[in-house]
Design a protein around this motif. Sequence first.
Motif, PDB file in Angstrom:
ATOM      1  N   GLU A 144       0.835  -1.211   0.000  1.00 22.04           N
ATOM      2  CA  GLU A 144       0.000   0.000   0.000  1.00 22.04           C
ATOM      3  C   GLU A 144       0.867   1.256   0.000  1.00 22.04           C
ATOM      4  OE1 GLU A 144      -2.622  -0.349   3.354  1.00 22.04           O
ATOM      5  OE2 GLU A 144      -3.486  -2.225   2.580  1.00 22.04           O
ATOM      6  N   TRP A 145       1.922   1.267   0.803  1.00 17.02           N
ATOM      7  CA  TRP A 145       2.855   2.394   0.862  1.00 17.02           C
ATOM      8  C   TRP A 145       3.521   2.602  -0.496  1.00 17.02           C
ATOM      9  CZ3 TRP A 145       8.455   1.878   1.186  1.00 17.02           C
ATOM     10  CH2 TRP A 145       9.119   3.070   1.491  1.00 17.02           C
ATOM     11  N   LEU A 146       3.957   1.507  -1.115  1.00 16.55           N
ATOM     12  CA  LEU A 146       4.595   1.578  -2.425  1.00 16.55           C
ATOM     13  C   LEU A 146       3.599   2.036  -3.490  1.00 16.55           C
ATOM     14  CD1 LEU A 146       7.229   1.052  -3.970  1.00 16.55           C
ATOM     15  CD2 LEU A 146       6.463  -1.309  -4.298  1.00 16.55           C
ATOM     16  N   GLN A 147       2.372   1.529  -3.427  1.00 14.90           N
ATOM     17  CA  GLN A 147       1.336   1.913  -4.386  1.00 14.90           C
ATOM     18  C   GLN A 147       1.045   3.411  -4.299  1.00 14.90           C
ATOM     19  OE1 GLN A 147      -0.541  -0.259  -6.748  1.00 14.90           O
ATOM     20  NE2 GLN A 147      -0.712   1.834  -7.501  1.00 14.90           N
ATOM     21  N   ALA A 148       0.997   3.962  -3.097  1.00 13.08           N
ATOM     22  CA  ALA A 148       0.751   5.401  -2.920  1.00 13.08           C
ATOM     23  C   ALA A 148       1.861   6.222  -3.584  1.00 13.08           C
ATOM     24  CB  ALA A 148       0.641   5.736  -1.438  1.00 13.08           C
ATOM     25  N   PHE A 149       3.118   5.769  -3.443  1.00 14.50           N
ATOM     26  CA  PHE A 149       4.238   6.458  -4.075  1.00 14.50           C
ATOM     27  C   PHE A 149       4.122   6.377  -5.592  1.00 14.50           C
ATOM     28  CE2 PHE A 149       8.583   6.706  -5.721  1.00 14.50           C
ATOM     29  CZ  PHE A 149       9.062   7.853  -5.099  1.00 14.50           C
ATOM     30  N   VAL A 150       3.796   5.204  -6.112  1.00 14.73           N
ATOM     31  CA  VAL A 150       3.641   5.016  -7.559  1.00 14.73           C
ATOM     32  C   VAL A 150       2.490   5.888  -8.077  1.00 14.73           C
ATOM     33  CG1 VAL A 150       2.949   3.336  -9.335  1.00 14.73           C
ATOM     34  CG2 VAL A 150       4.693   2.728  -7.647  1.00 14.73           C
ATOM     35  N   ASP A 151       1.359   5.891  -7.371  1.00 11.61           N
ATOM     36  CA  ASP A 151       0.210   6.697  -7.799  1.00 11.61           C
ATOM     37  C   ASP A 151       0.572   8.178  -7.876  1.00 11.61           C
ATOM     38  OD1 ASP A 151      -1.324   4.406  -7.919  1.00 11.61           O
ATOM     39  OD2 ASP A 151      -2.367   4.766  -6.022  1.00 11.61           O
ATOM     40  N   GLU A 152       1.411   8.641  -6.969  1.00  5.22           N
ATOM     41  CA  GLU A 152       1.779  10.055  -6.949  1.00  5.22           C
ATOM     42  C   GLU A 152       2.789  10.428  -8.029  1.00  5.22           C
ATOM     43  OE1 GLU A 152       3.801  13.342  -3.913  1.00  5.22           O
ATOM     44  OE2 GLU A 152       3.193  11.381  -3.129  1.00  5.22           O
ATOM     45  N   HIS A 153       3.709   9.520  -8.371  1.00  6.58           N
ATOM     46  CA  HIS A 153       4.838   9.898  -9.231  1.00  6.58           C
ATOM     47  C   HIS A 153       4.904   9.220 -10.596  1.00  6.58           C
ATOM     48  CE1 HIS A 153       6.535  12.173  -5.937  1.00  6.58           C
ATOM     49  NE2 HIS A 153       6.369  11.132  -5.154  1.00  6.58           N
ATOM     50  N   PHE A 154       4.219   8.116 -10.807  1.00  3.95           N
ATOM     51  CA  PHE A 154       4.364   7.387 -12.078  1.00  3.95           C
ATOM     52  C   PHE A 154       3.516   8.013 -13.173  1.00  3.95           C
ATOM     53  CE2 PHE A 154       3.195   3.918 -15.051  1.00  3.95           C
ATOM     54  CZ  PHE A 154       4.463   3.635 -15.521  1.00  3.95           C
ATOM     55  N   VAL A 155       4.136   8.268 -14.319  1.00  3.60           N
ATOM     56  CA  VAL A 155       3.436   8.759 -15.505  1.00  3.60           C
ATOM     57  C   VAL A 155       3.754   7.771 -16.622  1.00  3.60           C
ATOM     58  CG1 VAL A 155       3.206  10.637 -17.170  1.00  3.60           C
ATOM     59  CG2 VAL A 155       3.669  11.152 -14.761  1.00  3.60           C
ATOM     60  N   ALA A 156       2.711   7.099 -17.112  1.00  2.00           N
ATOM     61  CA  ALA A 156       2.916   6.118 -18.178  1.00  2.00           C
ATOM     62  C   ALA A 156       3.330   6.833 -19.456  1.00  2.00           C
ATOM     63  CB  ALA A 156       1.643   5.318 -18.410  1.00  2.00           C
ATOM     64  N   GLU A 157       4.312   6.269 -20.158  1.00  2.00           N
ATOM     65  CA  GLU A 157       4.725   6.847 -21.431  1.00  2.00           C
ATOM     66  C   GLU A 157       3.653   6.565 -22.470  1.00  2.00           C
ATOM     67  OE1 GLU A 157       8.612   6.075 -22.912  1.00  2.00           O
ATOM     68  OE2 GLU A 157       9.493   6.071 -20.901  1.00  2.00           O
ATOM     69  N   PRO A 158       3.346   7.565 -23.318  1.00  2.00           N
ATOM     70  CA  PRO A 158       2.336   7.312 -24.345  1.00  2.00           C
ATOM     71  C   PRO A 158       2.849   6.265 -25.328  1.00  2.00           C
ATOM     72  CG  PRO A 158       3.390   9.455 -24.671  1.00  2.00           C
ATOM     73  CD  PRO A 158       3.891   8.907 -23.377  1.00  2.00           C
ATOM     74  N   LYS A 159       1.935   5.438 -25.794  1.00  2.00           N
ATOM     75  CA  LYS A 159       2.334   4.415 -26.761  1.00  2.00           C
ATOM     76  C   LYS A 159       2.649   5.074 -28.085  1.00  2.00           C
ATOM     77  CE  LYS A 159      -0.053   0.645 -24.643  1.00  2.00           C
ATOM     78  NZ  LYS A 159      -0.779  -0.576 -24.821  1.00  2.00           N
ATOM     79  N   ARG A 160       3.711   4.618 -28.687  1.00  2.00           N
ATOM     80  CA  ARG A 160       4.114   5.166 -29.982  1.00  2.00           C
ATOM     81  C   ARG A 160       3.593   4.268 -31.092  1.00  2.00           C
ATOM     82  NH1 ARG A 160      10.014   5.998 -27.743  1.00  2.00           N
ATOM     83  NH2 ARG A 160       9.650   7.855 -26.522  1.00  2.00           N
TER      84      ARG A 160
END
Length: 189
Positions: free
Chosen positions: A142-158
């Motif tokens: 849960e702690w890791l998921q909160a960090f990912v939710d705040e900072h992860f931006v998926a790269e757009p598919k090319r």
Amino acid sequence: MAPTMPNSRPFIEVAVVMRRERISGPASRWQPWRWVLAEVVPQADGFGTSARLLYKNDSEERWLHGGYRVELFKDDVEGYYLNVTTQAPCWFVLWRMEEEAGTAAEPIAKPEMVSLSYHDAGRWLDAQETVEQVPAPASVVEWLQAFVDEHFVAEPKRRKRPESFRSLSDRFGNPASVSTEKKSGGGHG
């Protein structure tokens, strides 16, 4: 989870339990014992940072290694994302055998690093290190998921370029060309 300062990276402190277990069967002729990662647990005040024997009998030993800090870095958020989105998010532990006996009568397995990042584990494995994993508890996930939710931006598919637009090359990788002109020759003059 340890509290973190406002401008510092989030972190937790953990301890690692390594297990030495007796090998049975034909393989025991060459190697009677093996070391495996048993678990990663929250660091407690009484653990300290020196390795200590927790349990020993004729078929196994358990050693506690305390004082590992697992920090989360924004530039490795993709590695955390890859871990947290699997069926079983886990801890990754890089460990090595002691060169010489220091803590016990014989050399023991000593954890070197602990991470929650797939990228860290991949780099360690590429470097031929011993890396094992154990499941992470729900509170850590849960702690890791909160960090990912705040900072992860998926790269757009090319969009993949159609094969018909790829440049041609011969079997040696040199540029090649195709002509539709009829070539004369063949000695039928």
